[in-house]
Design a protein around this motif. Structure first.
Motif, PDB file in Angstrom:
ATOM      1  N   ARG A   1      -6.021 -21.417 -19.289  1.00 16.31           N
ATOM      2  CA  ARG A   1      -5.441 -21.383 -17.948  1.00 16.31           C
ATOM      3  C   ARG A   1      -4.901 -20.003 -17.614  1.00 16.31           C
ATOM      4  NH1 ARG A   1      -2.689 -27.206 -17.014  1.00 16.31           N
ATOM      5  NH2 ARG A   1      -4.017 -28.314 -18.422  1.00 16.31           N
ATOM      6  N   SER A   2      -4.612 -19.226 -18.604  1.00 16.85           N
ATOM      7  CA  SER A   2      -4.019 -17.913 -18.415  1.00 16.85           C
ATOM      8  C   SER A   2      -4.885 -16.866 -19.090  1.00 16.85           C
ATOM      9  CB  SER A   2      -2.613 -17.900 -19.031  1.00 16.85           C
ATOM     10  OG  SER A   2      -2.166 -16.584 -19.199  1.00 16.85           O
ATOM     11  N   PRO A   3      -5.035 -15.681 -18.498  1.00 17.19           N
ATOM     12  CA  PRO A   3      -5.848 -14.650 -19.155  1.00 17.19           C
ATOM     13  C   PRO A   3      -5.180 -14.095 -20.412  1.00 17.19           C
ATOM     14  CG  PRO A   3      -4.820 -13.768 -17.188  1.00 17.19           C
ATOM     15  CD  PRO A   3      -4.516 -15.245 -17.214  1.00 17.19           C
ATOM     16  N   HIS A   4      -3.899 -14.403 -20.639  1.00 15.50           N
ATOM     17  CA  HIS A   4      -3.177 -13.839 -21.773  1.00 15.50           C
ATOM     18  C   HIS A   4      -2.942 -14.829 -22.902  1.00 15.50           C
ATOM     19  CE1 HIS A   4      -2.516 -10.443 -19.179  1.00 15.50           C
ATOM     20  NE2 HIS A   4      -2.005 -11.258 -18.272  1.00 15.50           N
ATOM     21  N   ARG A   5      -3.281 -16.085 -22.698  1.00 13.00           N
ATOM     22  CA  ARG A   5      -2.952 -17.102 -23.691  1.00 13.00           C
ATOM     23  C   ARG A   5      -4.005 -18.202 -23.661  1.00 13.00           C
ATOM     24  NH1 ARG A   5       1.588 -21.420 -22.936  1.00 13.00           N
ATOM     25  NH2 ARG A   5       1.276 -20.960 -20.765  1.00 13.00           N
ATOM     26  N   THR A   6      -4.461 -18.608 -24.834  1.00  9.78           N
ATOM     27  CA  THR A   6      -5.427 -19.695 -24.926  1.00  9.78           C
ATOM     28  C   THR A   6      -4.677 -21.016 -24.959  1.00  9.78           C
ATOM     29  OG1 THR A   6      -6.983 -18.328 -26.120  1.00  9.78           O
ATOM     30  CG2 THR A   6      -7.251 -20.693 -26.335  1.00  9.78           C
ATOM     31  N   GLN A   7      -5.102 -21.939 -24.129  1.00 12.19           N
ATOM     32  CA  GLN A   7      -4.487 -23.257 -24.082  1.00 12.19           C
ATOM     33  C   GLN A   7      -5.605 -24.287 -23.993  1.00 12.19           C
ATOM     34  OE1 GLN A   7      -1.790 -23.655 -20.830  1.00 12.19           O
ATOM     35  NE2 GLN A   7      -0.753 -25.392 -21.738  1.00 12.19           N
ATOM     36  N   PRO A   8      -5.899 -24.984 -25.087  1.00 14.30           N
ATOM     37  CA  PRO A   8      -7.040 -25.901 -25.064  1.00 14.30           C
ATOM     38  C   PRO A   8      -6.840 -27.094 -24.141  1.00 14.30           C
ATOM     39  CG  PRO A   8      -5.817 -26.115 -27.112  1.00 14.30           C
ATOM     40  CD  PRO A   8      -5.215 -24.975 -26.350  1.00 14.30           C
ATOM     41  N   ALA A   9      -7.951 -27.549 -23.538  1.00 11.98           N
ATOM     42  CA  ALA A   9      -7.918 -28.759 -22.721  1.00 11.98           C
ATOM     43  C   ALA A   9      -7.629 -29.944 -23.632  1.00 11.98           C
ATOM     44  CB  ALA A   9      -9.247 -28.956 -21.996  1.00 11.98           C
ATOM     45  N   ARG A  10      -8.284 -30.011 -24.744  1.00  8.64           N
ATOM     46  CA  ARG A  10      -8.080 -31.046 -25.759  1.00  8.64           C
ATOM     47  C   ARG A  10      -8.404 -30.438 -27.118  1.00  8.64           C
ATOM     48  NH1 ARG A  10      -6.403 -33.093 -21.828  1.00  8.64           N
ATOM     49  NH2 ARG A  10      -6.728 -35.158 -21.000  1.00  8.64           N
ATOM     50  N   GLN A  11      -7.860 -31.013 -28.151  1.00  9.22           N
ATOM     51  CA  GLN A  11      -8.186 -30.570 -29.498  1.00  9.22           C
ATOM     52  C   GLN A  11      -8.716 -31.759 -30.275  1.00  9.22           C
ATOM     53  OE1 GLN A  11      -4.409 -28.908 -30.763  1.00  9.22           O
ATOM     54  NE2 GLN A  11      -5.235 -26.862 -30.516  1.00  9.22           N
ATOM     55  N   GLY A  12      -9.560 -31.464 -31.235  1.00  7.14           N
ATOM     56  CA  GLY A  12     -10.110 -32.509 -32.073  1.00  7.14           C
ATOM     57  C   GLY A  12     -10.448 -31.954 -33.435  1.00  7.14           C
ATOM     58  N   HIS A  13     -10.946 -32.813 -34.273  1.00  8.14           N
ATOM     59  CA  HIS A  13     -11.281 -32.415 -35.630  1.00  8.14           C
ATOM     60  C   HIS A  13     -12.596 -33.097 -36.014  1.00  8.14           C
ATOM     61  CE1 HIS A  13     -10.567 -31.220 -39.771  1.00  8.14           C
ATOM     62  NE2 HIS A  13     -10.943 -32.436 -40.126  1.00  8.14           N
ATOM     63  N   ALA A  14     -13.487 -32.335 -36.572  1.00  8.30           N
ATOM     64  CA  ALA A  14     -14.758 -32.893 -37.043  1.00  8.30           C
ATOM     65  C   ALA A  14     -15.075 -32.286 -38.405  1.00  8.30           C
ATOM     66  CB  ALA A  14     -15.882 -32.575 -36.063  1.00  8.30           C
ATOM     67  N   VAL A  15     -15.499 -33.107 -39.317  1.00  8.42           N
ATOM     68  CA  VAL A  15     -15.926 -32.635 -40.639  1.00  8.42           C
ATOM     69  C   VAL A  15     -17.447 -32.649 -40.638  1.00  8.42           C
ATOM     70  CG1 VAL A  15     -15.897 -33.071 -43.112  1.00  8.42           C
ATOM     71  CG2 VAL A  15     -13.863 -33.541 -41.741  1.00  8.42           C
ATOM     72  N   LEU A  16     -18.036 -31.476 -40.824  1.00  8.36           N
ATOM     73  CA  LEU A  16     -19.493 -31.346 -40.809  1.00  8.36           C
ATOM     74  C   LEU A  16     -19.973 -30.883 -42.184  1.00  8.36           C
ATOM     75  CD1 LEU A  16     -19.873 -29.502 -37.405  1.00  8.36           C
ATOM     76  CD2 LEU A  16     -20.105 -31.933 -37.850  1.00  8.36           C
ATOM     77  N   PRO A  17     -21.106 -31.383 -42.634  1.00  6.19           N
ATOM     78  CA  PRO A  17     -21.650 -30.922 -43.907  1.00  6.19           C
ATOM     79  C   PRO A  17     -21.870 -29.408 -43.884  1.00  6.19           C
ATOM     80  CG  PRO A  17     -22.843 -32.856 -43.131  1.00  6.19           C
ATOM     81  CD  PRO A  17     -21.947 -32.417 -42.020  1.00  6.19           C
ATOM     82  N   ALA A  18     -21.498 -28.755 -44.960  1.00  7.47           N
ATOM     83  CA  ALA A  18     -21.645 -27.301 -45.072  1.00  7.47           C
ATOM     84  C   ALA A  18     -23.085 -26.920 -45.368  1.00  7.47           C
ATOM     85  CB  ALA A  18     -20.730 -26.781 -46.170  1.00  7.47           C
ATOM     86  N   ASN A  19     -23.382 -25.659 -45.147  1.00  9.36           N
ATOM     87  CA  ASN A  19     -24.678 -25.059 -45.485  1.00  9.36           C
ATOM     88  C   ASN A  19     -25.862 -25.687 -44.762  1.00  9.36           C
ATOM     89  OD1 ASN A  19     -23.460 -23.234 -47.347  1.00  9.36           O
ATOM     90  ND2 ASN A  19     -23.294 -24.930 -48.781  1.00  9.36           N
ATOM     91  N   GLN A  20     -25.639 -26.147 -43.541  1.00  7.58           N
ATOM     92  CA  GLN A  20     -26.741 -26.595 -42.693  1.00  7.58           C
ATOM     93  C   GLN A  20     -26.356 -26.360 -41.239  1.00  7.58           C
ATOM     94  OE1 GLN A  20     -26.713 -30.758 -44.098  1.00  7.58           O
ATOM     95  NE2 GLN A  20     -26.447 -31.370 -41.977  1.00  7.58           N
ATOM     96  N   TRP A  21     -27.369 -26.220 -40.387  1.00  9.45           N
ATOM     97  CA  TRP A  21     -27.143 -25.966 -38.978  1.00  9.45           C
ATOM     98  C   TRP A  21     -26.790 -27.262 -38.253  1.00  9.45           C
ATOM     99  CZ3 TRP A  21     -26.419 -21.228 -37.399  1.00  9.45           C
ATOM    100  CH2 TRP A  21     -27.010 -20.181 -38.100  1.00  9.45           C
TER     101      TRP A  21
ATOM    102  N   ASN B   1     -15.008 -33.116 -15.642  1.00 12.40           N
ATOM    103  CA  ASN B   1     -15.323 -33.869 -16.850  1.00 12.40           C
ATOM    104  C   ASN B   1     -15.895 -32.947 -17.915  1.00 12.40           C
ATOM    105  OD1 ASN B   1     -17.618 -35.657 -18.401  1.00 12.40           O
ATOM    106  ND2 ASN B   1     -15.722 -36.771 -18.032  1.00 12.40           N
ATOM    107  N   ILE B   2     -15.331 -33.013 -19.117  1.00 12.37           N
ATOM    108  CA  ILE B   2     -15.766 -32.208 -20.257  1.00 12.37           C
ATOM    109  C   ILE B   2     -16.165 -33.176 -21.362  1.00 12.37           C
ATOM    110  CG2 ILE B   2     -15.108 -30.465 -21.950  1.00 12.37           C
ATOM    111  CD1 ILE B   2     -12.784 -29.750 -19.972  1.00 12.37           C
ATOM    112  N   GLN B   3     -17.370 -33.015 -21.902  1.00 13.01           N
ATOM    113  CA  GLN B   3     -17.816 -33.841 -23.011  1.00 13.01           C
ATOM    114  C   GLN B   3     -18.203 -32.934 -24.179  1.00 13.01           C
ATOM    115  OE1 GLN B   3     -21.107 -35.920 -21.148  1.00 13.01           O
ATOM    116  NE2 GLN B   3     -19.809 -37.705 -20.765  1.00 13.01           N
ATOM    117  N   VAL B   4     -18.119 -33.457 -25.387  1.00 10.07           N
ATOM    118  CA  VAL B   4     -18.507 -32.701 -26.573  1.00 10.07           C
ATOM    119  C   VAL B   4     -19.448 -33.565 -27.405  1.00 10.07           C
ATOM    120  CG1 VAL B   4     -17.721 -31.545 -28.666  1.00 10.07           C
ATOM    121  CG2 VAL B   4     -16.300 -31.474 -26.603  1.00 10.07           C
TER     122      VAL B   4
END
Length: 76
Positions: free
Chosen positions: A3-23, A34-37
């Motif tokens: 919202r501000s050019p001087h500070r990052t403020q996330p719309a939402r935060q979440g956590h995901a565990v993804l397998p390493a060493n793969q795309w 509306n924002i989807q992930v």
């Protein structure tokens, strides 16, 4: 997204565990207020936030080492 050019403020935060060493494929469609992930085709989050209808965008990874390939932002 911020919202501000001087500070990052996330719309939402979440956590995901993804397998390493793969795309993984991350898609974040923004349509109006509306924002989807999606990770690897599975919807993992959604938010409605009118403050983010336009402006800058970003992806945070915490303290993890990651690589991005073919990153793009396109009009919806």
């Amino acid at each position: 997204m911020s919202r501000s050019p001087h500070r990052t403020q996330p719309a939402r935060q979440g956590h995901a565990v993804l397998p390493a060493n793969q795309w993984h494929t991350i898609r974040i469609p923004l349509r109006g207020n509306n924002i989807q992930v999606f990770i690897d085709g599975t919807k993992v989050g959604e938010a409605t936030e009118s403050a983010y209808a336009r402006g800058r965008t970003g992806i945070g990874t915490g303290w993890n080492r990651v690589r991005f390939d073919d990153f793009s932002v396109t009009p919806g």
